[in-house]
Design a protein around this motif. Structure first.
Motif, PDB file in Angstrom:
ATOM      1  N   SER A 153      59.652  36.361 -17.494  1.00  0.00           N
ATOM      2  CA  SER A 153      60.543  36.182 -16.356  1.00  0.00           C
ATOM      3  C   SER A 153      60.501  37.469 -15.535  1.00  0.00           C
ATOM      4  CB  SER A 153      61.965  35.890 -16.827  1.00  0.00           C
ATOM      5  OG  SER A 153      62.854  35.783 -15.735  1.00  0.00           O
ATOM      6  N   ILE A 154      60.010  37.371 -14.305  1.00  0.00           N
ATOM      7  CA  ILE A 154      59.767  38.542 -13.479  1.00  0.00           C
ATOM      8  C   ILE A 154      60.543  38.422 -12.171  1.00  0.00           C
ATOM      9  CG2 ILE A 154      58.019  39.890 -12.243  1.00  0.00           C
ATOM     10  CD1 ILE A 154      57.637  40.052 -15.213  1.00  0.00           C
ATOM     11  N   GLN A 155      61.250  39.488 -11.814  1.00  0.00           N
ATOM     12  CA  GLN A 155      61.937  39.534 -10.536  1.00  0.00           C
ATOM     13  C   GLN A 155      60.955  39.973  -9.449  1.00  0.00           C
ATOM     14  OE1 GLN A 155      65.289  38.730 -10.778  1.00  0.00           O
ATOM     15  NE2 GLN A 155      65.501  38.592  -8.543  1.00  0.00           N
ATOM     16  N   PHE A 156      61.023  39.329  -8.289  1.00  0.00           N
ATOM     17  CA  PHE A 156      60.158  39.749  -7.191  1.00  0.00           C
ATOM     18  C   PHE A 156      60.997  40.103  -5.964  1.00  0.00           C
ATOM     19  CE2 PHE A 156      60.317  35.061  -6.842  1.00  0.00           C
ATOM     20  CZ  PHE A 156      60.692  34.879  -5.519  1.00  0.00           C
ATOM     21  N   ALA A 157      60.425  40.943  -5.111  1.00  0.00           N
ATOM     22  CA  ALA A 157      61.114  41.396  -3.904  1.00  0.00           C
ATOM     23  C   ALA A 157      60.689  40.533  -2.718  1.00  0.00           C
ATOM     24  CB  ALA A 157      60.794  42.862  -3.628  1.00  0.00           C
ATOM     25  N   LEU A 158      61.653  40.237  -1.851  1.00  0.00           N
ATOM     26  CA  LEU A 158      61.377  39.453  -0.656  1.00  0.00           C
ATOM     27  C   LEU A 158      62.432  39.794   0.392  1.00  0.00           C
ATOM     28  CD1 LEU A 158      59.654  37.139   0.617  1.00  0.00           C
ATOM     29  CD2 LEU A 158      61.392  35.551  -0.216  1.00  0.00           C
ATOM     30  N   ASP A 159      61.981  40.089   1.598  1.00  0.00           N
ATOM     31  CA  ASP A 159      62.892  40.382   2.697  1.00  0.00           C
ATOM     32  C   ASP A 159      63.890  39.229   2.873  1.00  0.00           C
ATOM     33  OD1 ASP A 159      63.333  41.959   5.425  1.00  0.00           O
ATOM     34  OD2 ASP A 159      63.251  39.823   5.895  1.00  0.00           O
ATOM     35  N   GLY A 160      65.150  39.569   3.121  1.00  0.00           N
ATOM     36  CA  GLY A 160      66.192  38.558   3.216  1.00  0.00           C
ATOM     37  C   GLY A 160      65.946  37.531   4.309  1.00  0.00           C
ATOM     38  N   ALA A 161      65.488  37.991   5.467  1.00  0.00           N
ATOM     39  CA  ALA A 161      65.213  37.066   6.566  1.00  0.00           C
ATOM     40  C   ALA A 161      64.047  36.147   6.209  1.00  0.00           C
ATOM     41  CB  ALA A 161      64.902  37.847   7.840  1.00  0.00           C
ATOM     42  N   TRP A 162      63.051  36.682   5.522  1.00  0.00           N
ATOM     43  CA  TRP A 162      61.916  35.854   5.098  1.00  0.00           C
ATOM     44  C   TRP A 162      62.362  34.791   4.102  1.00  0.00           C
ATOM     45  CZ3 TRP A 162      57.265  39.710   4.199  1.00  0.00           C
ATOM     46  CH2 TRP A 162      56.887  40.231   5.447  1.00  0.00           C
ATOM     47  N   ARG A 163      63.288  35.163   3.225  1.00  0.00           N
ATOM     48  CA  ARG A 163      63.803  34.189   2.245  1.00  0.00           C
ATOM     49  C   ARG A 163      64.465  33.010   2.967  1.00  0.00           C
ATOM     50  NH1 ARG A 163      64.936  35.664  -2.870  1.00  0.00           N
ATOM     51  NH2 ARG A 163      65.147  37.831  -2.173  1.00  0.00           N
ATOM     52  N   ILE A 164      65.273  33.328   3.968  1.00  0.00           N
ATOM     53  CA  ILE A 164      65.953  32.289   4.740  1.00  0.00           C
ATOM     54  C   ILE A 164      64.947  31.387   5.442  1.00  0.00           C
ATOM     55  CG2 ILE A 164      67.433  31.895   6.757  1.00  0.00           C
ATOM     56  CD1 ILE A 164      68.966  34.442   5.941  1.00  0.00           C
ATOM     57  N   LYS A 165      63.904  31.993   6.026  1.00  0.00           N
ATOM     58  CA  LYS A 165      62.895  31.215   6.747  1.00  0.00           C
ATOM     59  C   LYS A 165      62.157  30.266   5.804  1.00  0.00           C
ATOM     60  CE  LYS A 165      60.424  33.380   9.922  1.00  0.00           C
ATOM     61  NZ  LYS A 165      59.627  34.428  10.581  1.00  0.00           N
ATOM     62  N   LEU A 166      61.792  30.748   4.635  1.00  0.00           N
ATOM     63  CA  LEU A 166      61.060  29.909   3.683  1.00  0.00           C
ATOM     64  C   LEU A 166      61.929  28.776   3.151  1.00  0.00           C
ATOM     65  CD1 LEU A 166      59.142  32.671   1.702  1.00  0.00           C
ATOM     66  CD2 LEU A 166      58.091  30.866   3.064  1.00  0.00           C
ATOM     67  N   ILE A 167      63.174  29.070   2.818  1.00  0.00           N
ATOM     68  CA  ILE A 167      64.058  28.051   2.260  1.00  0.00           C
ATOM     69  C   ILE A 167      64.339  26.945   3.279  1.00  0.00           C
ATOM     70  CG2 ILE A 167      66.443  27.616   1.509  1.00  0.00           C
ATOM     71  CD1 ILE A 167      66.335  30.263  -0.009  1.00  0.00           C
ATOM     72  N   ASN A 168      64.524  27.329   4.529  1.00  0.00           N
ATOM     73  CA  ASN A 168      64.890  26.364   5.561  1.00  0.00           C
ATOM     74  C   ASN A 168      63.705  25.803   6.336  1.00  0.00           C
ATOM     75  OD1 ASN A 168      68.006  26.372   5.677  1.00  0.00           O
ATOM     76  ND2 ASN A 168      67.492  28.545   5.640  1.00  0.00           N
ATOM     77  N   GLY A 169      62.515  26.372   6.116  1.00  0.00           N
ATOM     78  CA  GLY A 169      61.368  25.946   6.889  1.00  0.00           C
ATOM     79  C   GLY A 169      61.461  26.379   8.341  1.00  0.00           C
ATOM     80  N   TRP A 170      62.076  27.542   8.580  1.00  0.00           N
ATOM     81  CA  TRP A 170      62.335  28.015   9.928  1.00  0.00           C
ATOM     82  C   TRP A 170      61.225  28.914  10.446  1.00  0.00           C
ATOM     83  CZ3 TRP A 170      68.128  29.886   9.583  1.00  0.00           C
ATOM     84  CH2 TRP A 170      68.966  28.752   9.554  1.00  0.00           C
ATOM     85  N   ASP A 171      61.104  28.964  11.780  1.00  0.00           N
ATOM     86  CA  ASP A 171      60.275  29.968  12.425  1.00  0.00           C
ATOM     87  C   ASP A 171      61.201  31.025  13.036  1.00  0.00           C
ATOM     88  OD1 ASP A 171      61.339  28.838  14.749  1.00  0.00           O
ATOM     89  OD2 ASP A 171      59.492  27.801  15.285  1.00  0.00           O
ATOM     90  N   ASP A 172      60.647  31.952  13.817  1.00  0.00           N
ATOM     91  CA  ASP A 172      61.463  33.042  14.366  1.00  0.00           C
ATOM     92  C   ASP A 172      62.510  32.529  15.353  1.00  0.00           C
ATOM     93  OD1 ASP A 172      60.199  35.050  12.931  1.00  0.00           O
ATOM     94  OD2 ASP A 172      58.631  35.319  14.425  1.00  0.00           O
ATOM     95  N   ILE A 173      62.189  31.465  16.086  1.00  0.00           N
ATOM     96  CA  ILE A 173      63.161  30.901  17.032  1.00  0.00           C
ATOM     97  C   ILE A 173      64.347  30.307  16.281  1.00  0.00           C
ATOM     98  CG2 ILE A 173      63.546  29.112  18.773  1.00  0.00           C
ATOM     99  CD1 ILE A 173      60.655  29.533  19.664  1.00  0.00           C
ATOM    100  N   ASP A 174      64.062  29.573  15.202  1.00  0.00           N
ATOM    101  CA  ASP A 174      65.151  29.007  14.386  1.00  0.00           C
ATOM    102  C   ASP A 174      66.035  30.123  13.824  1.00  0.00           C
ATOM    103  OD1 ASP A 174      64.292  26.282  14.585  1.00  0.00           O
ATOM    104  OD2 ASP A 174      62.718  26.725  13.133  1.00  0.00           O
TER     105      ASP A 174
END
Length: 203
Positions: A153-174
């Motif tokens: 079980s490994i923790q990984f780092a991810l920018d918070g805004a990138w996490r939101i974009k991936l979870i929601n399927g958003w682009d920069d406009i969203d």
């Protein structure tokens, strides 16, 4: 772009540092139309022998269904070509795990639904060793920032805004539109406090 929270699939090790975008997709394939699919071009030269035949000893040729790649340092360095991400996505890859990434590659990855998960050097080395010679079932959880491979079980780092974009399927406009209320409030306040900034309206 479709968002996601948890992905379960097969993890495969590509134990190479400095895999750049020209290796991920050689420049001679860049003229191909996007809708034709770029999966056949992924790591094209590395996967083939001198005669152009697929090398059975290359890891990706042993399990072409892998959707989670564990790789070495500085993955996606080099030119800014977004086609390198297209090749990975078209090949069914949803996450790449590495100690470091090329900055532009990582940003392009997120904008195409591909997770660039950054782990420590020690964890990266441990994952490569655990996957040496044998793909494993694995899962990636965006919300907890955790990768599960076998018993690891490994923790990984991810920018918070990138996490939101991936979870929601958003682009920069969203991502910007989620602050629409604050933007409208600022606009009204600015118009009131500095009316000279706004162009004169004629009726």
């Amino acid at each position: 772009m479709e968002g996601w929270r948890i992905h379960t699939g097969t993890a495969l090790a590509l134990p190479f540092d400095n895999l750049d975008t020209d290796q991920l997709i050689p420049a001679r394939f860049m003229s191909q139309p996007r809708d034709a699919g770029y999966d056949d071009f992924l790591l094209y030269d590395m996967r083939r022998d001198a005669h152009g035949n697929l090398d059975p000893g290359f890891p990706l040729n042993c399990d072409s269904q892998a959707s989670i790649l564990v790789v070495g340092r500085n993955f996606g360095s080099g030119s800014s070509r977004e086609a390198a991400v297209y090749a990975l996505v078209d090949a069914g890859v949803r996450a790449v795990i590495a100690p470091s990434f090329g900055d532009i590659f990582a940003s392009n990855a997120v904008n195409n639904g591909l997770l660039p998960a950054r782990v420590s050097d020690a964890d990266g080395a441990a994952l490569l060793m655990a996957l040496s010679g044998k793909p494993e079932s694995a899962s990636v959880d965006l919300e907890t920032g955790r990768l599960m491979i076998g018993t690891m079980s490994i923790q990984f780092a991810l920018d918070g805004a990138w996490r939101i974009k991936l979870i929601n399927g958003w682009d920069d406009i969203d991502l910007t539109q989620r602050h629409q209320s604050d933007i409208q409030t600022f606009s009204k306040t600015r118009r009131h406090n500095a009316p000279w900034v706004w162009p004169h309206e004629t009726h």
